[in-house]
Design a protein around this motif. Structure first.
Motif, mmCIF file in Angstrom:
data_model
loop_
_atom_site.group_PDB
_atom_site.id
_atom_site.type_symbol
_atom_site.label_atom_id
_atom_site.label_comp_id
_atom_site.label_asym_id
_atom_site.label_seq_id
_atom_site.Cartn_x
_atom_site.Cartn_y
_atom_site.Cartn_z
ATOM 1 N N GLU A 293 0.819 -1.372 0.094
ATOM 2 C CA GLU A 293 -0.091 0.042 -0.027
ATOM 3 C C GLU A 293 0.815 1.433 -0.227
ATOM 4 O O GLU A 293 0.616 2.170 -0.825
ATOM 5 N N GLN A 294 1.894 1.110 0.624
ATOM 6 C CA GLN A 294 2.989 2.303 0.797
ATOM 7 C C GLN A 294 3.626 2.663 -0.531
ATOM 8 O O GLN A 294 3.576 3.850 -1.175
ATOM 9 N N PHE B 140 2.389 1.612 -3.424
ATOM 10 C CA PHE B 140 1.272 2.040 -4.424
ATOM 11 C C PHE B 140 1.122 3.544 -4.183
ATOM 12 O O PHE B 140 0.747 4.366 -5.187
ATOM 13 N N TYR B 141 0.929 3.950 -3.068
ATOM 14 C CA TYR B 141 0.867 5.360 -2.470
ATOM 15 C C TYR B 141 1.855 6.110 -3.393
ATOM 16 O O TYR B 141 1.333 7.239 -4.070
ATOM 17 N N CYS B 142 3.022 5.904 -3.135
ATOM 18 C CA CYS B 142 4.020 6.545 -3.577
ATOM 19 C C CYS B 142 4.075 6.562 -5.167
ATOM 20 O O CYS B 142 4.143 7.760 -6.109
ATOM 21 N N ASN B 143 3.688 5.492 -5.833
ATOM 22 C CA ASN B 143 3.597 5.326 -7.213
ATOM 23 C C ASN B 143 2.525 6.191 -7.876
ATOM 24 O O ASN B 143 2.770 6.863 -8.754
ATOM 25 N N GLN B 144 1.399 6.236 -7.133
ATOM 26 C CA GLN B 144 0.426 6.908 -7.447
ATOM 27 C C GLN B 144 0.562 8.499 -7.415
ATOM 28 O O GLN B 144 0.048 9.219 -7.944
ATOM 29 N N ARG B 145 1.509 8.861 -6.764
ATOM 30 C CA ARG B 145 1.989 10.277 -6.631
ATOM 31 C C ARG B 145 3.413 10.560 -7.469
ATOM 32 O O ARG B 145 4.048 11.553 -7.568
ATOM 33 N N MET C 64 5.793 8.554 -8.292
ATOM 34 C CA MET C 64 7.393 8.025 -8.051
ATOM 35 C C MET C 64 7.520 6.810 -8.721
ATOM 36 O O MET C 64 6.481 5.841 -8.496
ATOM 37 N N VAL D 190 1.641 2.438 -12.864
ATOM 38 C CA VAL D 190 1.005 3.377 -11.969
ATOM 39 C C VAL D 190 1.903 4.820 -12.132
ATOM 40 O O VAL D 190 1.169 5.913 -12.112
ATOM 41 N N ALA E 157 0.266 8.524 -13.126
ATOM 42 C CA ALA E 157 0.289 9.627 -12.405
ATOM 43 C C ALA E 157 0.661 11.038 -12.941
ATOM 44 O O ALA E 157 0.374 11.985 -13.084
ATOM 45 N N PHE F 112 -7.000 8.714 -2.015
ATOM 46 C CA PHE F 112 -7.309 7.346 -1.337
ATOM 47 C C PHE F 112 -8.430 7.246 -0.404
ATOM 48 O O PHE F 112 -8.641 8.274 0.389
ATOM 49 N N THR G 163 -2.434 5.902 3.114
ATOM 50 C CA THR G 163 -1.572 5.094 3.991
ATOM 51 C C THR G 163 -0.508 5.840 4.893
ATOM 52 O O THR G 163 -0.033 7.118 4.246
ATOM 53 N N PHE H 15 7.765 14.683 0.778
ATOM 54 C CA PHE H 15 6.983 13.784 -0.096
ATOM 55 C C PHE H 15 6.499 14.353 -1.203
ATOM 56 O O PHE H 15 6.447 13.975 -2.552
ATOM 57 N N SER I 4 6.953 14.526 -5.310
ATOM 58 C CA SER I 4 5.928 13.772 -6.166
ATOM 59 C C SER I 4 5.779 15.063 -7.335
ATOM 60 O O SER I 4 5.666 15.043 -8.481
#
Ligand code: ATP
Ligand code: MG
Lengths: 478, 244
Positions: free
Chosen positions: A426-427, A429-434, A436, B71, B75, B83, B87, B97, B101
């Motif tokens: 999940e972590q 995925f979260y970073c990828n979705q932003r 990275m 992914v 983005a 979300f 998370t 962060f 991004s």
């Protein structure tokens, strides 16, 4: 290193020739090779005697075998214990002759061109930036009465200090590798900070003239006299290659009353290839004595290199109210193995120690934290806090925590916390979705995991170390 | 903007999305409602490219098939997911962060990376605009954030990254009235004729503020009914039972 001179040298016993560029000690571990080293270093008799004493003790010692990483048997008679620096003619002429993978990593770390050359052993002009920089630094240090030189120079020029402190923290007879080092050490640093002096800059081997090649058996001695302060940096983030597989350094720190020593290491020796072939065995003995009251020694280490890392930077808290700290990041990837931790020996009253260890394991690697907290019966009102966190990436790697706790004083307390976690989808995925990518995400998450330790590093070191953390784990998440 | 045709997705040999069609044009805001477990979050994950699903069908975004695109590239192309359960990433500063991004997104568009000062200026501006306390950004990412703070943080990130297709997965759940207005404000101020939204919600409440162009009901992995705002009003009264 070329081999053509070996035979003549072996015949030559332990004399030395004028052709310094290609000198090697006779092969193997013997009284002769030790005499040869001592002579090459122009050492006084007392130093040679000290070495020989260590050598005699060594005969009765066995290599330890309690550690987790096992390694193939080392043939000590098949090693050379001294070789002079390479001559310019043996070095690569330019970066074009250096392994492109190495250069790629240098670039990722943002290492300047000149520095890349130095690190990869390319022959550089005599007028090299860092030399002039070093000279300026040296003047500033001398003004304050600070001694910062190679251990060999110190033996010649400051014999009283060396005699008094060398081996006072790591005794000659300590254990196999430490004693081996005492017999055959060839290089390393010496630092003395006079009373009440605050060293005005971070000291690092980088600024020590003539120290571009680090030895196989290094010996470092740092003394902080009463009320003084020094921060010392060892190593660098760039991957370092070395022809010698075994590295057994000894580092001794002595802090007198109200003195503080901060010792930071970034260790990035060649770890071997993806299949675990090659790589350095890094068997280091590091120990600090908080000898005076209110003294403090703080170890910070970022261990990312070597095939096997095996070290326990320790603090002997003798002085009342003294403080020992150990902050560690150990990253193992592919087939690397690390067994590292610390020993905090509380002897004085009101002594405090803090241990923060972050182990990260990926690939098929194995990572062990091993630590001892020993509170002696006179160490009343002493405290230890230990936190060991392990992060696993994938399911073929291992992480182990082995804490030994001895508390012989009922007024003292020991606290131990340990966690093991996996890098979480999940972590990622979260970073990828932003935006990275996987490597950036891993680097970010792992840097977050290590933050408490990275914060301990001096600024300029910390930035490089953060990049290194990411690079060390490249390819570890599919 | 986005065209989804006969989309099917399964995970761990469980079929979750079972043949779904939606077309979202530039400037439109579509709301998706549906019972718990009907596949709303799964749809959001699949649109943003999360690994682990078996997928068939077509997802066209700005004329390109998205299915093979990872992914992070999606983005960078302007797809943003707020979300349902943001998370926690311990030790990672939220500002850092977000700066990483934003610079990734900018770089992919061929824009200059921002230095910290410029970045912080943008953060100040956008958080003031939304009425969000920027202090949460100096904390570790989502660590110890309240439910509402997590959701606001998602919307602030959305404003700063300035994406072109935004998926909000229950961003309105668990919010107090003021926070709900903050979120609605974040959506409304981002709306323009080039940008589109897919807003997943359980409540008419949010929709009153943001005025969807279409409302769809997702049930058991399929769109079972589509309409306008009146559908949301009806659902609020009658629930999902009548629709199936
Ligand atoms: N990795 C998985 N493995 C197995 N089943 C899963 C997995 N992920 C989701 N599901 C199942 O798929 C169904 C749809 O889940 P999803 O999270 O998309 O629902 P939702 O519509 O978002 O529900 P809610 O309104 O409660 O958020 C649920 O029954 C869920 O348990
Ligand atoms: Mg959901």
């Amino acid at each position: 290193m070329k081999n053509q001179n070996i035979n003549t040298l072996e015949d030559y016993k332990y004399g030395f020739t004028t052709d310094i560029e290609s000198i090697r000690a006779p092969k193997g571990l013997s009284e002769n090779s030790i005499k040869f080293i001592s002579k090459m270093k122009k050492e006084p008799q007392w130093m040679l005697d000290w070495r020989l004493k260590a050598f005699n003790r060594l005969k009765n010692l066995k290599e330890p075998n309690w550690q987790k990483p096992k390694y193939p048997k080392i043939n000590y008679q098949d090693l050379y214990y001294y070789s002079a620096p390479k001559s310019a003619s043996e070095k690569p002429k330019s970066l074009d002759e250096v392994d492109p993978k190495l250069i790629e990593t240098y670039k990722k770390l943002g290492i300047p061109l000149n520095e890349q050359k130095r690190l990869s052993g390319v022959a550089v002009d005599a007028v090299f930036d860092s030399v002039s920089v070093a000279t300026t630094y040296k003047e500033e240090l001398t003004k304050k009465g600070i001694i910062f030189c190679s251990i060999s120079e110190a033996i010649r020029n400051h014999p009283d200090l060396v005699k008094k402190y060398l081996g006072s923290v790591i005794p000659l007879t300590d254990h196999y590798f430490a004693t081996l080092n005492s017999a055959v050490f060839t290089d390393g640093s010496f630092v003395y900070i006079p009373p009440k002096v605050r060293c005005p800059m971070e000291l690092s081997t980088y600024f020590r003239i003539n120290a571009s090649e680090t030895g196989q058996f290094e010996r470092t001695l740092i003394i902080a006299d009463k009320g003084s302060y020094v921060s010392y940096l060892e190593g660098c983030t760039a991957p370092m290659r070395d022809e010698n597989q075994l590295h057994a350094a000894n580092v001794e720190l002595v802090a007198l009353d109200d003195a503080e020593i901060k010792y930071s290491t970034v260790q990035n020796w060649y770890p071997g290839d993806k299949d675990g072939v090659g790589g350095i065995y890094n068997f280091v003995t590091k120990r600090g004595a908080c000898r005076g009251k209110n003294s403090k020694i703080s170890w910070t280490q970022v261990e990312t290199g070597s095939a096997i890392t095996w070290k326990y930077p320790s603090c002997i808290l003798q002085g009342d109210n003294s403080v020992g700290e150990f902050y560690s990041i150990a990253i193992t990837n592919n087939h690397q193995k690390a067994d590292t931790g610390t020993k905090m020996i509380h002897l004085g009253k009101n002594t405090k120690s803090k241990i923060i260890s972050k182990g990260i394991s990926a690939g098929q690697a194995d990572n062990t934290y091993r630590g001892l907290v020993d509170i002696g019966k006179n160490a009343s009102n002493s405290r230890n806090f230990t936190q060991c966190d392990s992060l696993l990436m994938g399911n073929k790697c291992g992480a182990h925590t082995v804490p030994y706790i001895k508390n012989k004083n009922s007024s003292s307390t020991v606290e131990h916390e340990a966690t093991t976690s996996k890098i979480n989808d999940e972590q990622l995925f979260y970073c990828n979705q932003r935006g990275m990518n996987q490597e950036e995400a891993v680097s970010l998450i792992v840097n977050g995991f290590c933050k408490e330790v990275l914060q301990q590093l001096p600024m300029e070191f910390a930035v490089e170390a953060q990049k290194l953390v990411g690079i060390s784990l490249e390819g570890s998440v599919g | 903007m986005l065209e989804i045709k006969n989309l099917k997705a399964s995970i761990n040999s469980r079929d979750i999305i079972k043949g779904l069609d939606i077309t979202i044009k530039p400037g439109e805001l579509h709301a998706i409602m549906g019972p718990n477990g009907s596949g709303k979050s799964t749809l959001a994950n699949v649109l943003s490219g999360k690994n682990g699903y078996h997928i068939s069908g077509v997802i066209q975004y700005k004329g390109k098939n998205l299915i093979e695109i990872p992914v992070d590239e999606r983005a960078q192309k302007g797809i943003f997911l707020a979300f349902q359960y943001p998370t926690e990433i311990p030790g990672v500063n939220t500002n850092n962060f977000l700066k990483t991004s934003l610079n990734k997104v900018r770089k992919s568009k061929g824009e200059k990376e921002l230095d910290t000062l410029t970045f912080l200026k943008i953060v100040k501006e956008k958080s003031a605009e939304l009425g969000i306390d920027e202090k949460i950004l100096s904390r570790q990412l989502n660590v110890g954030f309240s439910g509402g703070e997590k959701k606001k943080n998602e919307i602030l990130q959305m404003k700063i990254l300035d994406p072109s297709f935004m998926i909000l997965d229950e961003t309105d759940s668990g919010l107090d009235i003021d926070a709900l207005k903050t979120i609605a404000n974040g959506v409304n101020s981002s709306r323009d004729k080039k940008k589109s939204f897919l807003v997943i919600t359980h409540y008419q409440r949010l929709l009153n503020y943001i005025k969807p162009d279409f409302v769809h009901v997702l049930s058991d992995g399929k769109i079972v009914k589509s309409g306008g705002m009146e559908l949301a009003v009806e659902l609020e009264k009658t629930g999902y039972k009548k629709i199936k």
